[in-house]
Design an enzyme around this catalytic site. Structure first.
Site, mmCIF file in Angstrom:
data_model
loop_
_atom_site.group_PDB
_atom_site.id
_atom_site.type_symbol
_atom_site.label_atom_id
_atom_site.label_comp_id
_atom_site.label_asym_id
_atom_site.label_seq_id
_atom_site.Cartn_x
_atom_site.Cartn_y
_atom_site.Cartn_z
ATOM 1 N N HIS A 1 37.285 26.118 40.059
ATOM 2 C CA HIS A 1 35.910 26.410 39.688
ATOM 3 C C HIS A 1 35.741 26.245 38.182
ATOM 4 C CE1 HIS A 1 38.085 30.104 38.819
ATOM 5 N NE2 HIS A 1 37.106 30.465 38.014
ATOM 6 N N ASP B 1 33.465 28.322 35.002
ATOM 7 C CA ASP B 1 32.764 29.582 34.756
ATOM 8 C C ASP B 1 31.333 29.278 34.322
ATOM 9 O OD1 ASP B 1 35.151 30.911 35.292
ATOM 10 O OD2 ASP B 1 35.752 30.919 33.179
ATOM 11 N N HIS C 1 39.354 25.137 36.544
ATOM 12 C CA HIS C 1 40.640 25.823 36.592
ATOM 13 C C HIS C 1 40.805 26.555 37.911
ATOM 14 C CE1 HIS C 1 37.618 28.507 34.833
ATOM 15 N NE2 HIS C 1 38.332 29.547 35.224
ATOM 16 N N ARG D 1 50.694 39.004 39.463
ATOM 17 C CA ARG D 1 49.998 38.535 38.268
ATOM 18 C C ARG D 1 48.756 39.386 38.060
ATOM 19 N NH1 ARG D 1 46.048 34.650 36.577
ATOM 20 N NH2 ARG D 1 46.630 33.719 34.569
#
Length: 332
Positions: free
Chosen positions: A205, A207, A262, A272
């Site tokens: 996607h 942002d 990304h 994570r």
């Protein structure tokens, strides 16, 4: 925590044969204490839409305190975390990303950067004692917002825009629609049995806001897409921040800066945790190419408000080209 039985893994978001053999070593590194870094910022935004910053001024103590509180939150029983659910759009989410069918190996807490709203959301989880988490959030947001504004002002300097706060003032505005997202990608040891596959933690996607400020723990997973469409892994870095050009900034520079595509891959053995500040303008702010950057050029985008674009982005799938609907059609 995201829990799926083994048979369900075969039906989850999988991609075949995408593991790069090495981390990408070409990510621009910007030292914000260097007065000449404004030119490197512009170059990085033009070539990658993504860069790493050091000497950023955000206290390590603020970073570690919020990460610690985030880990504590995601370690709570699901029934406790769901007191902050559903993410509509703010709150706790588990596996489902948005309202349009996107899923990932992730759980998250999405919060507005507004202090009062943070207090209300945390009180629903921690009752009368959310003070430590709230203080960690507010300190962190204050520090990364200051850094983001400094970066935007350096960008304006590098672009030779006379009004250097033309971008940063949108984040400083009391009505700024900025948000903070805490992501937790649990370990997924089952994916080792799925040969030549990777598990998507968060799908590809861009942002929608102006700028994104990312920090994560020492676990790999983040990937960015280069201009040729290839995907490369970003080495984790505990002490630095990664900066994304976002869609609105691409529009405001009339396409000169690139909003970076990304995604995040799940890790088979390690959790994570990432913390992302999304710097957004007020809802009524008009988004259009900056006049000082046009100089006789034609606008690639029609003017729209941030509310209009945000509403469109939230109704689309993650991987959609969200700006496509707002491009000008030029007769040839």
């Amino acid at each position: 925590m995201v829990l799926l039985p083994k048979p369900a893994l075969e039906q989850f978001s999988l991609i075949r044969n995408i593991k790069p053999t090495t981390f990408f070593s070409g990510i621009p590194l910007i030292d914000l204490s260097n007065p000449d870094s404004k030119h490197l910022l512009v170059k990085a935004c033009e070539e990658f839409g993504f860069f790493k910053v050091v000497n950023h001024g955000v206290p390590l103590e603020s970073i570690l305190k919020l990460e610690s509180e985030a880990v504590k939150f995601f370690s709570l029983p699901l029934s406790e975390k769901e007191k902050a659910a559903p993410p509509n759009p703010f709150g706790y989410g588990n596996k489902s990303i948005g309202q349009n069918g996107d899923v990932g190996w992730v759980e998250y807490l999405l919060l507005t950067a507004n202090r009062e709203s943070i207090s209300q959301r945390l009180s629903s989880v921690f009752g009368d004692n959310p003070e430590k988490f709230r203080r960690a959030l507010n300190d962190y947001i204050s520090a990364v917002k200051k850094m983001a504004c400094e970066i935007l002002e350096m960008m304006a300097d590098g672009l030779r825009i006379q009004n250097r706060n033309v971008l940063s003032k949108l984040l400083k505005d009391e009505q700024s629609d900025s948000v903070l997202r805490l992501n937790h990608y649990p370990p997924c040891p089952e994916i080792q049995a799925l040969k030549d596959h990777d598990m998507i933690g968060f799908g590809e996607h861009t942002d929608p806001q102006i700028i994104s400020v990312l920090r994560s723990n020492n676990t790999s997973g983040l990937q960015i897409s280069l201009n040729d469409g290839s995907w490369v892994s970003v080495p984790p870095d505990l002490s630095s921040f990664f900066i994304n050009v976002s869609d609105s900034l691409q529009v405001m520079t009339n396409g000169r800066f690139k909003s970076v595509r990304h995604r995040v891959l799940a890790n088979s053995m390690k959790a994570r945790v990432s913390m992302i500040y999304f710097g957004g303008p007020p809802l009524g702010e008009k988004i259009a190419p900056l006049p000082s950057l046009m100089r006789g050029k034609e606008s690639l985008y029609r003017e729209f408000t941030w509310f209009e674009y945000k509403r469109s982005a939230y109704s689309s799938r993650l991987a959609d080209n969200k700006l496509l609907l707002f491009e000008r059609i030029t007769a040839s």
